[in-house]
Design a protein around this motif. Structure first.
Motif, short mmCIF file in Angstrom:
data_model
loop_
_atom_site.label_atom_id
_atom_site.label_comp_id
_atom_site.label_asym_id
_atom_site.label_seq_id
_atom_site.Cartn_x
_atom_site.Cartn_y
_atom_site.Cartn_z
N LYS A 17 0.77 -1.27 0.10
CA LYS A 17 -0.08 -0.03 0.04
C LYS A 17 0.78 1.26 -0.05
O LYS A 17 0.43 2.18 -0.60
N HIS A 18 2.10 1.31 0.60
CA HIS A 18 2.95 2.59 0.85
C HIS A 18 3.41 2.53 -0.72
O HIS A 18 3.62 3.88 -1.39
N ILE A 19 3.68 1.59 -1.35
CA ILE A 19 4.30 1.45 -2.80
C ILE A 19 3.20 2.10 -3.71
O ILE A 19 3.32 2.99 -4.43
N LYS A 20 1.97 1.88 -3.53
CA LYS A 20 1.01 2.33 -4.42
C LYS A 20 0.76 3.57 -3.93
O LYS A 20 0.59 4.50 -5.08
N GLY A 25 1.26 9.25 -5.95
CA GLY A 25 1.18 10.54 -5.43
C GLY A 25 0.44 10.85 -4.34
O GLY A 25 0.15 11.96 -3.83
N MET A 26 -0.04 9.86 -3.37
CA MET A 26 -1.17 9.87 -2.58
C MET A 26 -0.37 10.18 -1.15
O MET A 26 0.98 9.65 -1.18
N ASP A 27 -0.97 10.53 -0.22
CA ASP A 27 -0.58 10.79 1.08
C ASP A 27 -0.30 9.42 1.71
O ASP A 27 -1.18 8.67 1.78
N LEU A 28 0.72 8.89 2.48
CA LEU A 28 1.22 7.82 3.10
C LEU A 28 0.30 7.71 4.20
O LEU A 28 0.10 6.50 4.51
N SER A 29 -0.22 8.72 4.73
CA SER A 29 -1.11 8.80 6.06
C SER A 29 -2.43 8.04 5.88
O SER A 29 -2.99 7.64 6.65
N LEU A 30 -2.68 7.95 4.51
CA LEU A 30 -3.92 7.23 4.12
C LEU A 30 -3.83 5.87 4.79
O LEU A 30 -4.93 5.18 4.70
N VAL A 31 -2.72 5.13 4.64
CA VAL A 31 -2.59 3.73 4.99
C VAL A 31 -2.25 3.66 6.68
O VAL A 31 -1.40 4.01 7.10
#
Length: 77
Positions: A17-20, A25-31
């Protein structure tokens, strides 16, 4: 990112999910731990769907691995 991966068994899901997120270009805090179970289920479903896709099955049956060369063993001192 506090409270990340409390179960200690979701490392692979977090990595994917972090790679995705990074690629999109999404915020990593979404995971986070609140949505990691759903992410795990989505990955499992995607794999199941790919395993039952006739096009992918056909392509995999026709796959010819590339020829490899054997390099001599090199000893590093």
């Amino acid at each position: 990112m506090p409270f990340l991966n409390k179960t200690s068994s979701d490392c692979g899901v977090y990595a994917l999910k972090h790679i995705k997120c990074h690629l999109l270009g999404m915020d990593l805090s979404l995971v986070n731990d609140d949505n990691i179970r759903k992410a795990r289920l989505m990955i499992a479903y995607d794999l199941w769907e790919a395993d039952n896709d006739p096009v992918i099955i056909l392509r995999m049956s026709q796959f010819i691995p590339p020829k490899t060369t054997i390099d001599p063993v090199v000893t590093i001192f």
